[in-house]
Scaffold this motif. Structure first.
Motif, short mmCIF file in Angstrom:
data_model
loop_
_atom_site.label_atom_id
_atom_site.label_comp_id
_atom_site.label_asym_id
_atom_site.label_seq_id
_atom_site.Cartn_x
_atom_site.Cartn_y
_atom_site.Cartn_z
N LEU A 51 -1.05 7.61 7.59
CA LEU A 51 -2.27 6.82 7.70
C LEU A 51 -2.69 6.75 9.17
O LEU A 51 -1.86 6.90 10.07
N ALA A 52 -3.94 6.47 9.41
CA ALA A 52 -4.48 6.51 10.77
C ALA A 52 -3.87 5.43 11.67
O ALA A 52 -3.59 5.68 12.84
N HIS A 53 -3.64 4.22 11.12
CA HIS A 53 -3.23 3.12 11.98
C HIS A 53 -2.32 2.16 11.21
O HIS A 53 -2.65 1.75 10.10
N VAL A 54 -1.19 1.81 11.81
CA VAL A 54 -0.31 0.77 11.27
C VAL A 54 -0.75 -0.54 11.91
O VAL A 54 -0.72 -0.68 13.13
N THR A 55 -1.19 -1.50 11.10
CA THR A 55 -1.73 -2.75 11.67
C THR A 55 -0.67 -3.83 11.85
O THR A 55 -0.71 -4.56 12.83
N SER A 56 0.29 -3.96 10.92
CA SER A 56 1.32 -4.99 11.06
C SER A 56 2.54 -4.67 10.21
O SER A 56 2.47 -3.84 9.30
N ALA A 57 3.63 -5.35 10.54
CA ALA A 57 4.86 -5.23 9.76
C ALA A 57 5.58 -6.57 9.82
O ALA A 57 5.55 -7.26 10.84
N LYS A 58 6.20 -6.96 8.71
CA LYS A 58 6.93 -8.23 8.69
C LYS A 58 8.07 -8.15 7.68
O LYS A 58 8.10 -7.27 6.82
N TRP A 59 9.01 -9.08 7.82
CA TRP A 59 10.16 -9.19 6.91
C TRP A 59 9.94 -10.34 5.95
O TRP A 59 9.44 -11.39 6.35
N ASP A 60 10.34 -10.17 4.71
CA ASP A 60 10.42 -11.26 3.74
C ASP A 60 11.84 -11.27 3.21
O ASP A 60 12.37 -10.21 2.83
N PRO A 61 12.49 -12.45 3.17
CA PRO A 61 13.87 -12.49 2.68
C PRO A 61 13.92 -12.26 1.16
O PRO A 61 13.02 -12.65 0.43
N MET A 62 14.99 -11.62 0.74
CA MET A 62 15.26 -11.39 -0.67
C MET A 62 16.74 -11.63 -0.92
O MET A 62 17.55 -11.60 0.02
N TYR A 63 17.10 -11.83 -2.15
CA TYR A 63 18.50 -12.05 -2.49
C TYR A 63 19.34 -10.82 -2.16
O TYR A 63 20.44 -10.92 -1.66
N GLU A 64 18.82 -9.62 -2.44
CA GLU A 64 19.59 -8.39 -2.23
C GLU A 64 19.38 -7.76 -0.87
O GLU A 64 19.86 -6.67 -0.61
N GLY A 65 18.66 -8.41 0.03
CA GLY A 65 18.43 -7.88 1.38
C GLY A 65 17.16 -8.45 1.97
O GLY A 65 16.91 -9.65 1.91
N ARG A 66 16.35 -7.57 2.54
CA ARG A 66 15.06 -7.97 3.09
C ARG A 66 13.99 -7.00 2.62
O ARG A 66 14.25 -5.82 2.44
N LEU A 68 10.65 -5.20 3.65
CA LEU A 68 9.81 -4.80 4.78
C LEU A 68 8.41 -4.56 4.23
O LEU A 68 8.21 -3.69 3.38
N ILE A 69 7.44 -5.35 4.72
CA ILE A 69 6.05 -5.24 4.27
C ILE A 69 5.22 -4.72 5.43
O ILE A 69 5.20 -5.32 6.51
N VAL A 70 4.54 -3.60 5.21
CA VAL A 70 3.76 -2.95 6.26
C VAL A 70 2.32 -2.81 5.77
O VAL A 70 2.07 -2.41 4.64
N THR A 71 1.38 -3.15 6.65
CA THR A 71 -0.04 -2.94 6.33
C THR A 71 -0.60 -1.90 7.29
O THR A 71 -0.18 -1.79 8.44
N GLY A 72 -1.54 -1.13 6.79
CA GLY A 72 -2.15 -0.08 7.59
C GLY A 72 -3.59 0.14 7.20
O GLY A 72 -4.12 -0.50 6.29
N LEU A 73 -4.20 1.07 7.88
CA LEU A 73 -5.60 1.40 7.67
C LEU A 73 -5.73 2.92 7.67
O LEU A 73 -5.24 3.59 8.59
N GLY A 74 -6.36 3.46 6.64
CA GLY A 74 -6.57 4.90 6.56
C GLY A 74 -7.71 5.35 7.47
O GLY A 74 -8.43 4.54 8.04
N ALA A 75 -7.88 6.63 7.58
CA ALA A 75 -8.97 7.17 8.42
C ALA A 75 -10.33 7.00 7.75
O ALA A 75 -11.36 7.08 8.41
#
Length: 160
Positions: A51-66, A68-75
């Motif tokens: 994708l053209a641009h990665v706008t953000s990334a964050k962690w959300d806790p889960m029982y089996e780990g974490r 990873l949620i990433v948002t982006g923007l296409g061209a």
């Protein structure tokens, strides 16, 4: 009689295709690797591009780990089949960082068809953001120092 048996054994070795050949009695050849023929699928042969641009990334806790949620923007508008893939090919469902504790991911997807409305128009950051997620299991977290998510134009670094 011994000469006759030797002659028969020599005849069995013809081109290595006889099942009477004692050199082939060991059974079938074992595979040299557990990797699938042709290797593991990579982002270069699945048809998706960064994708053209990665706008953000964050962690959300889960029982089996974490998670990873990433948002982006296409061209352009209309990108689909978006996913986070490892830069180094790995078996499906298995994730591990490199020897320095860095997990390198790419945000990839499929662009719209070339002669469509979506391909001709630029994306609106308010409505055309794309979200992808990846579960990082608890077994991987102790060896994970940072995650680098890259797109075509930038990269975002996130620490656990």
């Amino acid at each position: 009689m011994l000469a006759c048996a030797a002659l028969v054994l020599v005849g069995c070795g013809r081109m290595g295709d006889s099942s009477w050949n004692p050199m082939r009695w060991g059974g079938a050849q074992q595979p040299q690797s557990l990797a699938p023929e042709g290797g593991y699928p990579t982002s270069t042969n699945d048809g998706r591009v960064p994708l053209a641009h990665v706008t953000s990334a964050k962690w959300d806790p889960m029982y089996e780990g974490r998670l990873l949620i990433v948002t982006g923007l296409g061209a352009s508008k209309g990108w689909w089949d978006v996913a986070l893939v490892t830069e180094v090919p790995m078996p499906p469902g298995r994730i591990r960082p490199d020897e320095n504790g860095v997990l390198r991911l790419r945000l990839v997807g499929k662009p719209p068809l070339p002669d469509t409305f979506a391909a001709a128009n630029p994306p609106n950051p308010a409505s055309d953001t794309i979200t992808a997620a990846l579960t990082i299991p608890n077994a991987v977290l102790p060896s994970l120092r940072e995650v680098v998510i890259s797109g075509a134009g930038n990269a975002v670094t996130l620490r656990p």
